[in-house]
Design a protein around this motif. Structure first.
Motif, short mmCIF file in Angstrom:
data_model
loop_
_atom_site.label_atom_id
_atom_site.label_comp_id
_atom_site.label_asym_id
_atom_site.label_seq_id
_atom_site.Cartn_x
_atom_site.Cartn_y
_atom_site.Cartn_z
N GLY A 100 0.80 -1.21 0.00
CA GLY A 100 0.00 0.00 0.00
C GLY A 100 0.84 1.27 0.00
O GLY A 100 1.93 1.32 -0.57
N LEU A 101 0.32 2.29 0.66
CA LEU A 101 0.96 3.60 0.67
C LEU A 101 2.36 3.55 1.26
O LEU A 101 3.25 4.30 0.81
N ASP A 102 2.61 2.69 2.24
CA ASP A 102 3.95 2.58 2.83
C ASP A 102 4.98 2.24 1.76
O ASP A 102 6.07 2.81 1.70
N ALA A 103 4.65 1.27 0.90
CA ALA A 103 5.58 0.86 -0.16
C ALA A 103 5.79 1.98 -1.17
O ALA A 103 6.92 2.21 -1.64
N TYR A 104 4.72 2.69 -1.51
CA TYR A 104 4.83 3.79 -2.47
C TYR A 104 5.74 4.89 -1.93
O TYR A 104 6.61 5.41 -2.64
N LEU A 105 5.55 5.26 -0.67
CA LEU A 105 6.35 6.33 -0.08
C LEU A 105 7.82 5.93 0.04
O LEU A 105 8.72 6.75 -0.18
N ALA A 106 8.09 4.67 0.37
CA ALA A 106 9.48 4.20 0.42
C ALA A 106 10.11 4.28 -0.97
O ALA A 106 11.27 4.70 -1.12
N PHE A 107 9.35 3.87 -1.98
CA PHE A 107 9.81 3.93 -3.37
C PHE A 107 10.16 5.36 -3.77
O PHE A 107 11.23 5.62 -4.34
N MET A 108 9.27 6.29 -3.47
CA MET A 108 9.51 7.68 -3.86
C MET A 108 10.61 8.32 -3.02
O MET A 108 11.41 9.13 -3.53
N SER A 109 10.68 7.99 -1.74
CA SER A 109 11.73 8.56 -0.89
C SER A 109 13.12 8.16 -1.37
O SER A 109 14.03 8.99 -1.46
N ASP A 110 13.30 6.88 -1.69
CA ASP A 110 14.59 6.41 -2.19
C ASP A 110 14.96 7.14 -3.48
O ASP A 110 16.11 7.56 -3.68
N THR A 111 13.98 7.28 -4.36
CA THR A 111 14.24 7.93 -5.65
C THR A 111 14.64 9.39 -5.46
O THR A 111 15.64 9.86 -6.01
N LEU A 112 13.86 10.11 -4.67
CA LEU A 112 14.10 11.55 -4.49
C LEU A 112 15.41 11.83 -3.76
O LEU A 112 16.10 12.82 -4.03
N ALA A 113 15.79 10.94 -2.83
CA ALA A 113 17.05 11.13 -2.11
C ALA A 113 18.24 11.06 -3.07
O ALA A 113 19.18 11.86 -2.98
N LEU A 114 18.21 10.11 -4.00
CA LEU A 114 19.29 10.00 -4.97
C LEU A 114 19.25 11.16 -5.97
O LEU A 114 20.30 11.68 -6.38
N LEU A 115 18.06 11.57 -6.37
CA LEU A 115 17.94 12.68 -7.32
C LEU A 115 18.51 13.97 -6.73
O LEU A 115 19.12 14.78 -7.45
N ARG A 116 18.33 14.17 -5.44
CA ARG A 116 18.87 15.38 -4.82
C ARG A 116 20.39 15.43 -4.96
O ARG A 116 20.97 16.50 -5.19
N GLU A 117 21.05 14.29 -4.84
CA GLU A 117 22.51 14.26 -4.95
C GLU A 117 22.97 14.50 -6.39
O GLU A 117 24.09 14.96 -6.62
N LEU A 118 22.12 14.20 -7.35
CA LEU A 118 22.47 14.40 -8.75
C LEU A 118 22.10 15.79 -9.26
O LEU A 118 22.57 16.21 -10.32
N LEU A 119 21.28 16.51 -8.51
CA LEU A 119 20.84 17.85 -8.92
C LEU A 119 21.94 18.88 -8.68
O LEU A 119 22.56 18.91 -7.61
#
Length: 475
Positions: A100-119
């Motif tokens: 459910g929502l827990d899995a979605y938020l973990a998915f997006m959190s991991d993605t956004l954390a890495l994107l911040r380092e690449l920005l």
């Protein structure tokens, strides 16, 4: 600061973070000139690919746009109309989450954390979402980037208020949200501020209605009250020839019209956070050639506005949910460097086909994080004929082998072939697409071409599913 917490965010009191262990990025196919670093279409898991970019591209992207899953609970498809009229519909991706929502938020959190380092420090992140996820993503973005790095919440009209949604029990859900964050608070956007352009109606004499003529500039202009401009600002505008004094002494601001190539005059004005103008119209109103048949495809006009605003020519653009390939295609056409990533076979096939159809203005490569050999599910029949005057390559057949349930029947084998590529001087390493054979609109696929063969000749035939057969020729 308010924190969004979900199951799995912490383990033994420590925040769970995505792995930053890089994986090798293996090039499979190159297009364009051999010199220079190629743009990349990477087939593989988004987090693994992002981690693999960190050693060489940390803080290296000036624009990152993502159109991730929205937690819709739905399944999405890619549809192709084959040249003989048959229709092929295949699975693209699922937006369902077992936890459910827990899995979605973990998915997006991991993605956004890495994107911040690449920005880049002066870069901008654009996160496209809708009413299902935007509330959660806003809190998550504030936590990862800091609320001081929030720049805009853009509302994009993705559809007119018609049909079922107009007749529903609530107001039509016709708007998507695009959150804009910078890595540095208040960093200036590197490109051109978005503006909209509207044609001005002409009066009976063929002049822009309600406009006045500026003799010094040779342009028509409209006026608006001075509003909250200070006396200092008015003095500066007067030096620029932007102030109009009426006979009564009233001060107003000049806004010059722009002449169009068609004889009309246009009024350019800044865009606010509601994007519903013709330049970002929904895909259904775009030229048919733009529609790739991918369920969640976004229009090129929308990405062109984002990329022009956040970048300059030569800057890097990243999209780790490539989907139909709009970001890579637009970045390529605007002369930006780009990296596009997706794990889905349909997304990679659609993006690759879209790029192959563009003129090769920059070198780009198809890469993979999957080192294993691709299964040989296709077989192409190709002949090579050499003479004193020319070398000819002819495609004489293409067979779809292996499991084929659900595939439509086709009238001729050429209906299966999407395009074919020729490496006329293969070096034994990466396939170089030195010549590309594609379909012209409403024309059959060319099956016979002349080439300038300088060494080993390899032909790669790609079908409508993105599967391929590579044949080495000798003559």
């Amino acid at each position: 600061m308010t924190e969004l917490v979900w199951r799995g965010k912490y383990l033994d009191g420590q925040r769970v973070t995505p792995s930053r262990e890089p994986s090798p990025i293996a090039l499979r196919e190159r297009h364009g000139e051999p010199s220079g670093e190629p743009n990349l279409l990477i087939e593989g898991d988004r987090c693994a690919a992002l981690a693999s970019l960190l050693p060489t591209h940390a803080a290296g992207f000036h624009a990152i746009y993502i159109d991730p899953p929205f937690d819709t609970g739905g399944r999405f498809h890619a549809t192709r109309q084959l040249d003989d009229g048959a229709t092929l519909r295949r699975h693209a991706y699922r937006d369902t989450w077992g936890a459910g929502l827990d899995a979605y938020l973990a998915f997006m959190s991991d993605t956004l954390a890495l994107l911040r380092e690449l920005l880049a420090d002066d870069g901008a992140l654009f996160v496209h979402c809708d009413w299902r996820a935007n509330g959660y993503l806003r809190v998550l973005l504030d936590e990862l980037f800091g609320p001081q790095c929030f720049r805009n919440e853009i509302a994009w009209r993705r559809a007119p208020n018609l049909g079922r949604q107009a007749a529903s029990r609530q107001l039509g859900r016709t708007l998507d949200t695009i959150f804009v964050y910078s890595r540095t608070p208040g960093a200036a956007f590197r490109g051109e501020a978005p503006r909209r352009s509207d044609a001005v109606a002409l009066d009976a004499k063929g002049r822009p209605s309600g406009a006045k003529w500026d003799e010094a500039r040779g342009l028509w202009f409209t006026t608006a009250p001075r509003g909250d401009y200070t006396d200092v600002s008015i003095a500066r505008l007067r030096e620029e020839g932007r102030v109009h004094d009426s006979p009564s002494g009233r001060v107003s601001i000049k806004y010059f019209l722009r002449p169009g190539d068609d004889g009309r005059w246009f009024k350019d004005q800044p865009i606010d956070a509601l994007w519903d103008d013709a330049e970002v119209r929904p895909l259904r109103h775009c030229p048919k050639r733009e529609d790739m048949g991918y369920d969640t495809q976004k229009p090129e006009g929308l990405l062109a506005r984002v990329i022009r605003w956040a970048t300059r020519p030569g800057d890097r653009v990243l999209d780790c949910f490539s989907g139909s390939g709009t970001t890579a295609s637009v970045a390529e056409q605007l002369g930006r460097r780009w990296v596009a990533i997706d794990v889905g076979d349909a997304a990679i096939a659609t993006t690759r086909r879209r790029l192959v159809q563009l003129p090769a203005t920059q070198p780009w490569a198809l890469a993979t994080l999957r080192p294993e050999e691709r299964p040989k599910a296709r077989r192409a029949l190709v002949t090579l004929t050499k003479s004193d005057s020319a070398t000819t390559v002819e495609l004489t057949g293409f067979e779809v082998e292996g499991p084929s349930s659900g595939l439509p029947a086709v009238a001729h084998w050429t209906s299966w072939v999407d395009y074919w590529l020729i490496d006329t001087d293969h070096d034994g390493a990466v396939f170089r697409a030195r010549q590309r054979v594609t379909r012209a609109p409403r024309q059959p696929l060319p099956t016979r071409v002349q080439v300038e063969a300088r060494g080993r000749v390899l032909v790669r035939v790609v079908d409508v599913l993105g599967e391929e057969a590579t044949v080495e020729l000798s003559g």
